[in-house]
Design an enzyme around this catalytic site. Structure first.
Site, mmCIF file in Angstrom:
data_model
loop_
_atom_site.group_PDB
_atom_site.id
_atom_site.type_symbol
_atom_site.label_atom_id
_atom_site.label_comp_id
_atom_site.label_asym_id
_atom_site.label_seq_id
_atom_site.Cartn_x
_atom_site.Cartn_y
_atom_site.Cartn_z
ATOM 1 N N HIS A 6 0.918 -1.022 0.025
ATOM 2 C CA HIS A 6 -0.500 0.529 0.318
ATOM 3 C C HIS A 6 1.223 1.211 0.477
ATOM 4 C CE1 HIS A 6 -2.698 3.136 2.416
ATOM 5 N NE2 HIS A 6 -3.163 2.813 1.770
ATOM 6 N N GLU A 15 1.999 1.740 -3.772
ATOM 7 C CA GLU A 15 0.658 2.381 -4.317
ATOM 8 C C GLU A 15 0.763 3.921 -3.999
ATOM 9 O OE1 GLU A 15 -2.740 4.182 -3.257
ATOM 10 O OE2 GLU A 15 -3.409 1.255 -2.660
ATOM 11 N N HIS A 16 0.779 4.564 -2.710
ATOM 12 C CA HIS A 16 1.071 5.358 -2.550
ATOM 13 C C HIS A 16 2.143 6.662 -3.023
ATOM 14 C CE1 HIS A 16 -1.547 6.996 0.996
ATOM 15 N NE2 HIS A 16 -2.156 6.020 0.650
ATOM 16 N N GLU A 35 -2.932 7.698 7.479
ATOM 17 C CA GLU A 35 -4.659 7.019 7.140
ATOM 18 C C GLU A 35 -4.802 5.737 8.056
ATOM 19 O OE1 GLU A 35 -3.621 5.952 3.204
ATOM 20 O OE2 GLU A 35 -5.594 4.520 2.703
#
Lengths: 447, 466
Positions: free
Chosen positions: B78, B81-82, B158
């Site tokens: 993840h 992904e950022h 997040e």
């Protein structure tokens, strides 16, 4: 990118401009015998139909003493109607494969239905929709159970920082205006609601002459006309519409901080914003794209998230309503960064108000909004939503056709002036939840 | 396949609601319209033409999700992904989003346990732009310490937002961490906080180098396009990217569970709540398997629509719960779970709710389900087939997620047929076989006053966006 992109963009604009009026979305509009306003787009692409029936019956019609009545009424519609129990309604809908939905907002409340258009399924699903919209029974035992569930939900919700933030923010920007009431109601007010209250609210607000029927999908015009009658014919008529009082400006800036054990502080700043038919709508809409509405490319996201890593989500928006809906800036950040994040947001807003967007920012905003216009109407669901808004707020039938032109017309000066008229940091509310360490000082600071 | 669909929608909800308000349900049959092409470098391109509107959705799916991570660097899928938005040799940091926005597009990305996907929605004339940018970052990503150090803070925010401060998120995280012993599904997609705190840009770089390759990716395009032209365009943009030798993937099968497991989670909340996860098989051979389809139908009978059993019995009739749910997703690379959840009504305890839920399950084991309720669930499946065609985004989601979870997209048709064939006896049989204590993990939220400490948990999927 620039030359190539600009060329592509020009092609797009030409494409859109070349489409004759009404061809974008051929909306058929008429008034049913019942008085209901009907908005219909026929589309034979898929063997399905979306329908919604909306009324001026949102939470703005609550009073402080009976807060939650509008929401309770809306949620009770499908729980017993037209001689059928809630379970029988649920079974008959499930047998068709249809989906029943509800809408509940500040101004509007209503029901929606998505169904296949094969004759048996369509007939049965519409029969249920007609019953729950026009002949809800509000069974007493069900009402008591739902009140208990709603109260449990409110209590649970009241432990969450985002709820504490939103309800205090609403109350602070709207004062005693009903837009400031929490739509669910309060524990104490929901407990007092009676079946008579609900039936009275229904009779006053679910009336045929203020109903808006939106229909999208695989149906001939004649069948759409019959449908509109079927779901509104036996509703009472009201005559004059219920009036929503005007929302005053805030007298001054107010800041409050609330403790919460969460690891993040939740921040919100804002004030009453604009009405749905506000002449400043487009300058503010386009300008806000630059300020905090344009996702990853807005100034607020750039300053708060991309440059400093302070938050996952940081945004601003106008939420236009019948009367002035809120203008909101929000974010969440680790507690010890709350003061810093607030400073960044205030500085970003201040600079935007002082300078307005640059010509380049405006051009890019228009490229996105105009170039992305087809994405706004590329599914039945999205089109149904537009029909509902156009119908309820009495926007011109050419609203979508005019949309591109209206965006195109906006200038940097328009934006700067509109923001100067509508957003005044000297009269804004700031709320921080989860502020027990650092933030009270920041919250108390002058903007 | 309602259940596959319902679960699919549920699994995406956290992620997707934010993207398309009013996203519709589910998938599309009309598989005849789906065309596929494989480039020499191993990249597969799957196109579904949908000419209802002049728009297109383009997605690039990588078969690399949190289940491919190792201890110590959970969450790296993840995080990468950022970082994929933070610049390449050709496109500076932050430009990706600006270029797509200026083309009238919307873009974002999401990471799940089995995959990571990147998507753009645009006017159809802009598909070349999406391909150019995606091909560029498939091969040319530039990871810098400076950008990483800022973005890892965003990811930790997040995690705070989705998990640390969200009781239901913490509860789900603890449920998974308890139900799985060895399989990487035990770790949250966003990663454990301590792993995020100690992650370096080099961890992200290694992840990118290991998994980001055309032979580990699938391009899915749905919209007003011509498949042959899309294949040509894909050759042009992605064709020159070199394939990589991909690491071996170990099965990591779970050891047998030896008895019921219980975990409790304290967090600031008003109401307690309960999640019960039974180990269950995933779909392996769409044509030959039968149990996963029966489990999908079982979830539908329990909670597939407003008239389903759990809500009718426990919320409306007995009033012992304010909310209940049941879900099962048969399609994934790793082991599946059949999950029941609920919130007790005021004055009722989680123990009472647990007993009531068990009683409903026992009824199915002893008495089975009737034909009418099975038919009702199958009606949902049939209707969902049509409804889901209203959303190009969802159709692309369905193709991509199936493919990266190891199911050919053609199996959609098989799955639909097999779901329609499930019998009442099969539903009863899977309930008897799998809903047993030795397969069960129970997580209970123990609400704490706000003045106390620490909040809770998060959804399975994460998205880059807001």
């Amino acid at each position: 990118m620039d030359n190539k992109m600009r060329k592509l963009w020009c092609v797009l604009v030409l494409w859109i401009a070349a489409v004759p009026a009404h061809a974008l979305l051929p909306i058929q509009h008429w008034q049913a015998k019942s008085g209901a306003r009907v908005y219909f787009v026929e589309s034979r692409d898929l063997p399905m139909l979306d329908v919604s029936v909306d009324f001026p019956a949102g939470s703005v019609f609550d009073t402080a003493a009976k807060s939650g009545l509008a929401a309770l009424t809306a949620s009770m519609l499908k729980l017993g109607a037209g001689g059928l129990s809630e379970d029988e309604i649920a079974r008959r809908i499930a047998d068709t494969g249809a989906q029943l939905g509800g809408r509940f907002e500040n101004d509007r409340a209503g029901m929606s239905l998505r169904t296949l258009t094969s004759s048996e399924e369509l007939k049965q699903a519409l029969d249920i929709l007609a019953r729950i919209v026009q002949r809800p029974e509000f069974p007493a035992a069900v009402l008591e159970r739902e009140k208990a569930r709603i109260i449990a939900g409110i209590k649970e919700s009241d432990t969450k920082p985002e709820t504490i933030l939103a309800r205090n923010f609403g109350a602070m920007i709207y004062g005693s205006h009903a837009y400031g009431l929490r739509s669910s109601g309060e524990v104490a007010t929901v407990a007092t609601l009676t079946r008579e209250d609900v039936m009275g609210f229904y009779r006053r607000h679910y009336t045929s002459d203020h109903a808006v029927v939106s229909i999208m999908g695989n149906l001939p015009r004649a069948a759409a006309e019959a449908l509109a009658e079927q779901v509104t014919a036996v509703l009472p008529r009201a005559g004059a519409p219920a009036v929503i009082s005007a929302v005053p400006d805030l007298a001054r800036a107010v800041s409050r901080a609330f403790p919460h054990p969460a690891t993040q502080s939740h921040l919100m700043m804002g004030a009453p914003g604009i009405k749905r038919d506000d002449p400043d709508y487009f300058p503010l809409f386009v300008g806000n794209y630059v300020l905090g509405g344009g996702g990853f490319v807005s100034r607020i996201t750039e300053e708060v998230r991309s440059k400093r890593g302070l938050a996952y989500s940081a945004y601003s928006y106008f939420s236009p309503l019948q009367e002035r809906g809120p203008f909101v800036i929000g974010l969440q950040t680790r507690k010890d960064q709350a003061a810093q994040a607030l400073d960044v947001v205030r500085a970003t807003l201040g600079e935007f108000l002082a300078q307005g967007p640059t010509e380049d920012e405006l051009a890019k905003a228009k490229q996105n909004i105009i170039g992305g216009f087809p994405l706004r109407i590329d599914s039945n669901r999205k089109i149904l939503d537009y029909l509902g808004v156009i119908g309820f707020y009495k926007l011109p039938l050419t609203y979508l056709d005019d949309f591109v032109t209206n965006v195109e017309k906006v200038t940097t000066i328009d934006i700067k002036n509109a923001f100067a008229r509508r957003v005044n940091p000297e009269r804004m509310v700031t709320v921080i939840v989860g502020a027990d360490d650092v933030a009270p000082a920041a919250a108390g600071a002058k903007p | 396949m309602l259940h596959a669909y319902l679960m699919f929608a549920a699994r995406m909800r956290a992620v997707l609601l934010l993207v398309i308000s009013g996203a519709t349900m589910a998938a599309a049959p009309a598989l005849a319209q789906v065309a596929e092409h494989r480039l020499a470098n191993g990249l597969r391109v799957i196109v579904k033409e949908d000419h209802r509107a002049p728009t297109v959705v383009s997605m690039v799916w990588y078969k690399a999700g949190s289940m491919d991570e190792f201890n110590g660097t959970t969450g790296v899928a993840h995080v990468l992904e950022h970082m994929m938005f933070k610049g390449t040799r050709n496109v500076p940091a932050g430009e990706f989003s600006k270029v797509v926005a200026a083309a009238g597009g919307r873009e974002n990305a999401f990471t799940f346990r089995d995959y990571t996907a990147y998507h753009e929605q645009l006017h159809k004339s802009q598909l070349p732009l999406a391909f150019r940018l995606e091909a560029d970052r498939m091969a040319n990503l530039v990871l810098t310490k400076e950008e990483f150090d800022k973005e890892i803070k965003v990811v930790m925010e997040e995690r705070r937002l989705r998990t640390e401060d969200r009781p239901q998120g913490l509860l789900y995280e603890q449920l998974m961490a308890t139900a799985f012993t060895s399989h990487p599904y035990r770790s949250p997609v966003i990663g454990w906080m301590n792993d995020l705190e100690n992650m370096t840009w080099n961890d992200a770089r290694e992840w990118y180098e290991r998994w980001y390759a055309p032979n580990n990716a699938i391009v899915v395009v749905v919209g007003d396009v011509n498949a042959a032209e899309v294949f040509k365009l894909a050759e042009q943009h992605f064709g020159a990217i070199k394939p990589k030798a991909l690491p071996e993937r170990k099965p990591q099968d779970e050891p047998v569970q030896l008895g019921i497991r219980r975990v409790s989670v304290k967090a600031p909340a008003e109401l307690p709540s309960l999640m019960m996860a039974y180990r269950a098989p995933s779909l392996r051979d769409p044509e030959r398997d039968s149990e996963p389809y029966a489990l999908e139908m079982l979830a539908g009978v329990l909670d597939g629509h407003d008239a389903a059993r759990l809500g009718s019995a426990l919320v409306r009739t007995e009033k012992i719960a304010t909310a209940v749910g049941a879900g099962y997703d048969s399609t994934q690379r790793g082991p599946a779970m059949f999950i029941i959840s609920g919130v007790p009504s005021a004055g009722k305890t989680v123990a009472e709710l647990e007993q009531a839920l068990r009683r409903e399950l026992a009824k199915i084991v002893s008495d089975g389900v009737n034909e009418q309720e099975l038919k009702r669930v199958k009606s949902q499946v049939i209707a969902a087939q049509v409804f889901q065609r209203d959303s190009m985004f969802f159709q692309a989601m369905q193709i991509g997620s199936l493919e990266t979870s190891d199911y050919p997209h053609q199996s959609m048709d098989i799955m639909l047929r097999k779901l329609q064939q499930v019998s009442a006896a099969q539903v009863q049989e899977v309930a008897r076989k799998y809903l047993v204590d030795d397969n069960l993990t129970i997580a209970v939220l123990d609400p704490q006053p706000l003045a106390g400490r620490k909040p809770v948990a998060a959804p399975t999927g994460l998205r880059h966006g807001q």
